[in-house]
Write a protein that holds these residues in place. Structure first.
Motif, PDB file in Angstrom:
ATOM      1  N   GLU A 165     -57.166  20.923 -39.092  1.00  9.78           N
ATOM      2  CA  GLU A 165     -57.736  22.239 -38.792  1.00  9.78           C
ATOM      3  C   GLU A 165     -57.320  23.302 -39.807  1.00  9.78           C
ATOM      4  O   GLU A 165     -58.152  24.041 -40.309  1.00  9.78           O
ATOM      5  CB  GLU A 165     -57.318  22.677 -37.389  1.00  9.78           C
ATOM      6  CG  GLU A 165     -57.983  23.947 -36.943  1.00  9.78           C
ATOM      7  CD  GLU A 165     -57.685  24.303 -35.506  1.00  9.78           C
ATOM      8  OE1 GLU A 165     -57.395  25.475 -35.261  1.00  9.78           O
ATOM      9  OE2 GLU A 165     -57.743  23.414 -34.640  1.00  9.78           O
ATOM     10  N   LYS A 172     -61.053  25.982 -36.113  1.00 11.89           N
ATOM     11  CA  LYS A 172     -61.730  26.134 -34.826  1.00 11.89           C
ATOM     12  C   LYS A 172     -61.396  27.491 -34.232  1.00 11.89           C
ATOM     13  O   LYS A 172     -60.388  28.095 -34.578  1.00 11.89           O
ATOM     14  CB  LYS A 172     -61.261  25.045 -33.844  1.00 11.89           C
ATOM     15  CG  LYS A 172     -61.398  23.627 -34.340  1.00 11.89           C
ATOM     16  CD  LYS A 172     -62.827  23.202 -34.374  1.00 11.89           C
ATOM     17  CE  LYS A 172     -62.945  21.747 -34.818  1.00 11.89           C
ATOM     18  NZ  LYS A 172     -64.212  21.462 -35.424  1.00 11.89           N
ATOM     19  N   THR A 173     -62.221  27.914 -33.301  1.00  9.05           N
ATOM     20  CA  THR A 173     -61.882  29.119 -32.543  1.00  9.05           C
ATOM     21  C   THR A 173     -60.753  28.750 -31.586  1.00  9.05           C
ATOM     22  O   THR A 173     -60.482  27.566 -31.347  1.00  9.05           O
ATOM     23  CB  THR A 173     -63.080  29.634 -31.726  1.00  9.05           C
ATOM     24  OG1 THR A 173     -63.392  28.654 -30.717  1.00  9.05           O
ATOM     25  CG2 THR A 173     -64.292  29.908 -32.600  1.00  9.05           C
ATOM     26  N   ARG A 175     -60.719  28.964 -28.420  1.00  8.56           N
ATOM     27  CA  ARG A 175     -61.305  28.217 -27.286  1.00  8.56           C
ATOM     28  C   ARG A 175     -61.574  26.754 -27.670  1.00  8.56           C
ATOM     29  O   ARG A 175     -61.269  25.836 -26.905  1.00  8.56           O
ATOM     30  CB  ARG A 175     -62.594  28.909 -26.853  1.00  8.56           C
ATOM     31  CG  ARG A 175     -63.212  28.289 -25.629  1.00  8.56           C
ATOM     32  CD  ARG A 175     -64.337  29.169 -25.089  1.00  8.56           C
ATOM     33  NE  ARG A 175     -64.943  28.521 -23.963  1.00  8.56           N
ATOM     34  CZ  ARG A 175     -66.235  28.252 -23.866  1.00  8.56           C
ATOM     35  NH1 ARG A 175     -67.064  28.623 -24.801  1.00  8.56           N
ATOM     36  NH2 ARG A 175     -66.707  27.629 -22.815  1.00  8.56           N
ATOM     37  N   GLU A 176     -62.149  26.547 -28.855  1.00 11.29           N
ATOM     38  CA  GLU A 176     -62.419  25.176 -29.316  1.00 11.29           C
ATOM     39  C   GLU A 176     -61.105  24.406 -29.486  1.00 11.29           C
ATOM     40  O   GLU A 176     -61.020  23.233 -29.116  1.00 11.29           O
ATOM     41  CB  GLU A 176     -63.161  25.199 -30.654  1.00 11.29           C
ATOM     42  CG  GLU A 176     -64.596  25.668 -30.561  1.00 11.29           C
ATOM     43  CD  GLU A 176     -65.221  25.870 -31.932  1.00 11.29           C
ATOM     44  OE1 GLU A 176     -66.420  25.557 -32.076  1.00 11.29           O
ATOM     45  OE2 GLU A 176     -64.516  26.334 -32.853  1.00 11.29           O
ATOM     46  N   ARG A 177     -60.097  25.089 -30.038  1.00 16.22           N
ATOM     47  CA  ARG A 177     -58.793  24.456 -30.233  1.00 16.22           C
ATOM     48  C   ARG A 177     -58.214  24.027 -28.891  1.00 16.22           C
ATOM     49  O   ARG A 177     -57.709  22.920 -28.744  1.00 16.22           O
ATOM     50  CB  ARG A 177     -57.848  25.432 -30.929  1.00 16.22           C
ATOM     51  CG  ARG A 177     -56.452  24.874 -31.118  1.00 16.22           C
ATOM     52  CD  ARG A 177     -55.511  25.905 -31.674  1.00 16.22           C
ATOM     53  NE  ARG A 177     -55.884  26.252 -33.019  1.00 16.22           N
ATOM     54  CZ  ARG A 177     -55.508  27.367 -33.632  1.00 16.22           C
ATOM     55  NH1 ARG A 177     -54.770  28.250 -33.000  1.00 16.22           N
ATOM     56  NH2 ARG A 177     -55.864  27.598 -34.874  1.00 16.22           N
ATOM     57  N   THR A 178     -58.294  24.899 -27.898  1.00 12.98           N
ATOM     58  CA  THR A 178     -57.767  24.577 -26.569  1.00 12.98           C
ATOM     59  C   THR A 178     -58.492  23.375 -25.990  1.00 12.98           C
ATOM     60  O   THR A 178     -57.868  22.470 -25.420  1.00 12.98           O
ATOM     61  CB  THR A 178     -57.885  25.799 -25.636  1.00 12.98           C
ATOM     62  OG1 THR A 178     -57.113  26.869 -26.189  1.00 12.98           O
ATOM     63  CG2 THR A 178     -57.376  25.485 -24.234  1.00 12.98           C
ATOM     64  N   GLN A 179     -59.813  23.327 -26.149  1.00 11.02           N
ATOM     65  CA  GLN A 179     -60.587  22.190 -25.625  1.00 11.02           C
ATOM     66  C   GLN A 179     -60.172  20.886 -26.308  1.00 11.02           C
ATOM     67  O   GLN A 179     -60.021  19.853 -25.646  1.00 11.02           O
ATOM     68  CB  GLN A 179     -62.087  22.432 -25.833  1.00 11.02           C
ATOM     69  CG  GLN A 179     -62.653  23.496 -24.920  1.00 11.02           C
ATOM     70  CD  GLN A 179     -64.105  23.834 -25.254  1.00 11.02           C
ATOM     71  OE1 GLN A 179     -64.557  23.703 -26.391  1.00 11.02           O
ATOM     72  NE2 GLN A 179     -64.839  24.277 -24.244  1.00 11.02           N
ATOM     73  N   ILE A 180     -59.973  20.935 -27.625  1.00  6.37           N
ATOM     74  CA  ILE A 180     -59.556  19.727 -28.346  1.00  6.37           C
ATOM     75  C   ILE A 180     -58.176  19.280 -27.886  1.00  6.37           C
ATOM     76  O   ILE A 180     -57.950  18.090 -27.639  1.00  6.37           O
ATOM     77  CB  ILE A 180     -59.591  19.972 -29.875  1.00  6.37           C
ATOM     78  CG1 ILE A 180     -61.045  20.069 -30.343  1.00  6.37           C
ATOM     79  CG2 ILE A 180     -58.859  18.873 -30.625  1.00  6.37           C
ATOM     80  CD1 ILE A 180     -61.216  20.557 -31.759  1.00  6.37           C
TER      81      ILE A 180
END
Length: 196
Positions: A165, A172-173, A175-180
């Motif tokens: 990353e 990533k944003t 939010r995207e980072r948290t989802q990953i």
């Protein structure tokens, strides 16, 4: 005594800032001393060499103290939730110190002493995390696996994702980072979870 401790703390913080901005080789003790508001001779009273200062910075600003504190706070909490909290905090920690991470990655190949120092911190972190997994095997009935290997896999997947990353252009944003990170934790939990 308190004044000496305050001076040492200011030097460490200044060293972290200078090394993060300029790298180990580019950062000078003169600049670190100036940023800390002390004479260079004072810096050398606390740290006999630039390398010793760098090693102390690695110890003071590593993830290990935070991990130990976190494990105490997470005692008795759900396995998945605990791993998610650890993973998100570790990722935030890496993001806050990404310049230092980059420098460490470079310096461990240039200096055997720094490599050994960094390896000691990493191995201690693995050992601390392995002890957590061993305790969870007893308390939460996790399946049989080598806790040391699980610690390496858990931290390795987070570090690899961070490097991709931050350094290889996969940003990533939040939010995207948290989802990953949630997905990585879920995969890990499925591989190490309850025997039932």
């Amino acid at each position: 005594m308190k004044q000496a401790a305050d001076t040492k703390a200011r030097i460490l913080e200044a060293g972290l800032q200078v090394f993060s901005a300029r790298g180990y080789r580019g950062g000078t003790t003169k600049e670190i001393a100036a940023r800390a508001g002390v004479a260079e001779v004072t810096l050398f009273r606390h740290f006999s060499t630039k390398e010793k200062l760098f090693q102390e910075i690695l110890g003071s600003f590593s993830f290990l103290p935070m991990l130990r504190q976190m494990l105490l706070e997470l005692e008795g909490k759900d396995y998945r939730d605990s791993l998610l909290i650890m993973a998100l905090r570790f990722f935030e920690f890496l993001a806050e110190r990404k310049n230092l991470v980059r420098i460490i990655h470079t310096e461990i190949y240039r200096s055997d002493r720094i490599n050994r120092t960094f390896s000691n911190f990493i191995n201690e972190a693995f050992g601390t995390l392995a002890a957590y997994f061993r305790a969870m095997q007893r308390q939460a009935g996790l399946r049989e696996f080598r806790p040391e290997a699980a610690a390496r896999v858990f931290m390795g997947m987070l570090i690899s994702n961070f490097i991709i990353e931050e350094f290889l252009g996969g940003r990533k944003t939040r939010r995207e980072r948290t989802q990953i990170v949630e997905e990585l934790v879920d995969i890990f939990v499925k591989g190490t979870g309850n025997r039932r």
